[in-house]
Design an enzyme around this catalytic site. Structure first.
Site, short mmCIF file in Angstrom:
data_model
loop_
_atom_site.label_atom_id
_atom_site.label_comp_id
_atom_site.label_asym_id
_atom_site.label_seq_id
_atom_site.Cartn_x
_atom_site.Cartn_y
_atom_site.Cartn_z
N LYS A 82 0.81 -1.22 0.00
CA LYS A 82 0.00 0.00 0.00
C LYS A 82 0.85 1.27 0.00
CE LYS A 82 -0.83 0.19 5.04
NZ LYS A 82 -0.20 1.49 5.29
N ASP A 83 2.13 1.17 0.39
CA ASP A 83 3.02 2.33 0.38
C ASP A 83 3.72 2.55 -0.96
OD1 ASP A 83 2.46 2.88 3.05
OD2 ASP A 83 4.16 1.70 3.80
N ARG A 130 -8.19 8.37 3.00
CA ARG A 130 -9.12 7.33 2.55
C ARG A 130 -10.06 6.92 3.68
NH1 ARG A 130 -9.08 2.13 3.74
NH2 ARG A 130 -7.02 2.30 4.69
N ARG A 131 -9.48 6.63 4.85
CA ARG A 131 -10.31 6.25 5.99
C ARG A 131 -11.18 7.42 6.44
NH1 ARG A 131 -5.07 3.50 8.66
NH2 ARG A 131 -5.29 1.39 7.83
N ARG A 148 -0.18 10.39 13.35
CA ARG A 148 1.04 9.91 12.68
C ARG A 148 1.87 9.05 13.61
NH1 ARG A 148 3.72 12.49 8.92
NH2 ARG A 148 4.80 10.50 8.90
N ARG A 154 1.14 5.12 17.65
CA ARG A 154 -0.28 5.44 17.54
C ARG A 154 -1.07 4.85 18.70
NH1 ARG A 154 -1.58 5.16 11.00
NH2 ARG A 154 0.50 5.76 10.34
N CYS A 241 -0.53 7.12 -2.20
CA CYS A 241 -1.11 6.38 -1.08
C CYS A 241 -1.88 7.31 -0.14
CB CYS A 241 -0.03 5.61 -0.32
SG CYS A 241 1.24 6.63 0.45
#
Length: 309
Positions: A82-83, A130-131, A148, A154, A241
């Site tokens: 995904k990156d 996206r989320r 971040r 996190r 991304c």
């Protein structure tokens, strides 16, 4: 056959798990092979006080690793797929896409059991547009704040910064042995994943036949096919991304089914569509779906974000 391999990796616990996993697979396949890990700091690792979408550019978590590869200082790099930008620098190639582990997003909350159970105005942390866009579409009342750092950072901020919940990739939590922290799996009907989420990618020098041959056994044909459609979709909407775009492809009854979404960051406009066809046409299916969504209003959304001319 090569006797020694140097793998480039970021230094986070998850990145190290991924690189060590590939190293272990190589050692099992080729007894006697020496594998070394080289830690590389990327731009995305260095800048932690700014939302990724505001840093700009693509390859925030890959560029420095690519420089090391092109210089011959590492043999290949292990990334979260995904990156990976859809455009890969000249001289390099996407050598391997591993079997996808788990593509979903997870809600992690010390108090609330589901997304629906979060109270009005709840503070939710995520670094992903996206989320954010998809969650706001179903829960416009939520206060979604940028979050971040690596997974462990996190999780600490969940406690120290008064988040009601944070959203992380299921695959990352499971790979780090933190599956018990998952409160709820967010259904794909609510939040489609990022391109390639849950799969690992190995990037190598395009002309390095010895390394490419060494890695070939790690390739998963179905994951390659599915991610080809997803990456074709992303390339067509000119997204990196960090865009409010979700897409997921899966093989069902020998057919490839691709579903995607383009949304405004505030979630007020959300376009969703799907397409089904032959797996050999994966790239064409991804491109065709992108064009349908762009024509349906997605182009305007991406233009407003400065991502399409």
């Amino acid at each position: 056959m090569k006797k020694n391999i140097i793998i480039g990796t970021r230094s986070s616990k998850l990145a190290l798990w991924q690189a060590e996993h590939i190293a272990a697979c190589l050692k099992k396949q080729y007894p006697g092979l020496t594998v070394e890990l080289k830690h590389v700091m990327t731009t995305g690792d260095k800048i932690l006080d700014t939302p990724l979408a505001k840093i700009g550019g693509k390859g925030l978590f890959t560029k420095e690793l690519e420089t090391e590869m092109l210089a011959g200082d590492i043999d290949f790099a292990v990334h979260s797929l995904k990156d990976m930008p859809t455009q890969i620098p000249d001289g390099l190639c996407l050598a391997v896409i591993t079997k996808r582990f788990d593509s979903g997003d997870a809600l992690v909350s010390p108090k609330y059991k589901t997304l629906q159970a979060l109270p009005q105005g709840a503070k939710v942390g995520t670094s992903s547009l996206r989320r954010k866009a998809q969650l706001l579409h179903v829960r416009p009342d939520l206060n979604i704040c940028d979050l971040r750092g690596n997974v462990n950072t996190r999780l600490k901020k969940l406690e120290t910064e008064n988040f009601a919940a944070i959203v992380l990739a299921v695959a990352g939590l499971k790979r780090l042995g933190l599956a018990d922290l998952i409160t709820d799996i967010i259904l794909p009907e609510i939040c489609l994943p990022a391109v390639g989420q849950g799969a690992l990618a190995i990037e190598a020098r395009a002309g390095d036949a010895a390394v490419l041959e060494l890695l070939a056994f790690l390739n998963d044909a179905e994951s390659v096919q599915n991610s080809t459609a997803e990456r074709a979709f992303l390339a067509a909407v000119e997204g990196g991304c960090q865009v409010p775009v979700g897409v997921y492809a899966e093989t069902k009854e020998n057919q490839l089914h691709v579903e995607a979404v383009i949304a405004s960051v505030d979630g007020k406009r959300l376009l969703r569509d799907s397409i089904t066809g032959a797996g050999v046409d994966a790239d064409k299916l991804g491109f065709a779906l992108a064009q349908r969504l762009l024509d349906a209003g997605g182009r305007q959304i991406m233009q407003e974000l400065g991502l399409l001319l």
